[in-house]
Design an enzyme around this catalytic site. Structure first.
Site, PDB file in Angstrom:
ATOM      1  N   LYS A  35       0.867  -1.186   0.000  1.00 44.45           N
ATOM      2  CA  LYS A  35       0.000   0.000   0.000  1.00 44.45           C
ATOM      3  C   LYS A  35       0.899   1.230   0.000  1.00 44.45           C
ATOM      4  O   LYS A  35       1.658   1.467   0.933  1.00 44.45           O
ATOM      5  CB  LYS A  35      -0.900   0.006   1.234  1.00 44.45           C
ATOM      6  N   GLY A  38       1.045   8.479   1.650  1.00 47.13           N
ATOM      7  CA  GLY A  38       1.843   9.388   2.470  1.00 47.13           C
ATOM      8  C   GLY A  38       2.977  10.048   1.717  1.00 47.13           C
ATOM      9  O   GLY A  38       2.853  10.403   0.539  1.00 47.13           O
ATOM     10  N   GLY A  71      -5.237  10.820  -1.110  1.00 47.95           N
ATOM     11  CA  GLY A  71      -6.096  11.792  -0.438  1.00 47.95           C
ATOM     12  C   GLY A  71      -5.707  13.250  -0.630  1.00 47.95           C
ATOM     13  O   GLY A  71      -6.556  14.075  -0.994  1.00 47.95           O
ATOM     14  N   ASP A 188      -5.919   1.507   2.440  1.00 45.10           N
ATOM     15  CA  ASP A 188      -5.464   0.388   3.274  1.00 45.10           C
ATOM     16  C   ASP A 188      -6.437  -0.783   3.170  1.00 45.10           C
ATOM     17  O   ASP A 188      -6.029  -1.946   3.061  1.00 45.10           O
ATOM     18  CB  ASP A 188      -5.348   0.822   4.739  1.00 45.10           C
ATOM     19  N   LYS A 244      -5.242   0.851  10.357  1.00 44.43           N
ATOM     20  CA  LYS A 244      -4.128   0.115   9.747  1.00 44.43           C
ATOM     21  C   LYS A 244      -3.933  -1.242  10.412  1.00 44.43           C
ATOM     22  O   LYS A 244      -3.742  -2.260   9.735  1.00 44.43           O
ATOM     23  CB  LYS A 244      -2.852   0.945   9.829  1.00 44.43           C
TER      24      LYS A 244
END
Length: 287
Positions: A35, A38, A71, A188, A244
């Site tokens: 995944k 970030g 995001g 996730d 998570k």
């Protein structure tokens, strides 16, 4: 005649490669779902480094499958298009107009950026979304949140076909409803569902923290499912770490051998986790 002295850096590099041999053998032909999100997805330099790591993994026989988020890019595009978001309990409501932007950003801008980065490093990446070939079928997660999906079924056939031919699938977390509607899926959650369907050897969840921390603030490198539940009940695991670890537990219960929450800001995090003795994050295994 050209001469040169062996320096310590060269010797250290050779030693590192030598010590990696057991792990290279261990993960030959293994499926690893990653995944990506970030820092690694927001920085050009980090994206290039990640792409090189993924291509190296494929080169030594690992089958990487990438699931990504996006995001911040969605937020930026919504603001640019002046589409106002509504929130319920701190979560964005994905209405029809927002869903159009989500699909455009995830399946278009972000997905193809990752594909391009991998291909520039010599890999053979293929960009997909969960809608392709009916890969991810969803139901509505919460009527109050609009087009937010909960994966109900993942068909791994397309992914297996691609990895067998040494392609690297890159998946945008979108799914299709029973009536043909498009759903946005938490990255996730989508990665965990894909890993479960593939019965992956590893699920790597890249995040912007060092890993799961204990009550003293220290990263715990290895945890059982029971320990995760105990730490969550005690409030040691809280906030954004809860979804998570829940994803990790669900993946393990679904047949994934282990899940790792690791710091995507660390250089070569995936390689450190797979091919070194010490790893790079918090590994969670079944009891």
């Amino acid at each position: 005649m050209k001469t040169q002295d062996m320096n310590r850096d060269w010797i250290a590099t050779a030693s590192t490669l030598n010590k990696a041999l057991p792990y290279l053998q261990r993960y030959a032909n293994a499926t690893v779902v990653i995944k990506l999100g970030g820092h690694a997805i927001g920085s050009d330099a980090a994206m290039e480094e990640f792409a090189r790591d993924v291509v190296l993994m494929r080169q030594v026989g690992v089958n990487p499958v990438i699931v990504h988020g996006g995001g911040p890019m969605i937020n930026a595009m919504l603001e640019k298009l002046q589409i106002k978001s509504n929130f319920v309990n701190g979560k964005r409501v994905t209405d029809a107009a927002t869903m159009d932007v989500v699909e455009m950003v995830l399946a278009g801008l972000v997905n193809k950026r990752i594909v391009q980065a991998i291909n520039r490093q010599g890999g053979r990446a293929v960009g997909l979304s969960g809608k392709d070939a009916g890969m991810i079928t969803c139901t509505q997660a919460d009527p109050d949140l609009g087009f937010v999906g909960a994966p109900q079924e993942v068909n791994p056939r397309l992914l297996r076909d691609l990895t067998e031919k040494e392609y690297i699938p890159v998946i945008a977390p979108l799914g299709m409803g029973l009536d043909g509607e498009t759903f946005n899926i938490n990255g996730d959650t989508a990665a965990g569902a894909v890993a479960t369907a593939l019965k992956a050897d590893r699920l790597l969840l890249l995040t912007d923290v060092a890993g799961v921390k204990n009550e003293s603030g220290e990263v715990v490198t290895e945890l059982s499912a029971d320990q995760i539940r105990e730490m969550t009940s005690a409030g040691t695991i809280a906030g954004g770490m809860i979804p998570k670890t829940e994803t990790a537990l669900e993946a393990i219960e679904g047949g994934v051998r282990a899940a790792v929450i690791l710091d995507g800001r660390a250089p070569n995090a995936c390689l450190l986790e797979l091919f070194t003795e010490h790893g790079a994050g918090s590994i969670i295994r079944a009891d």
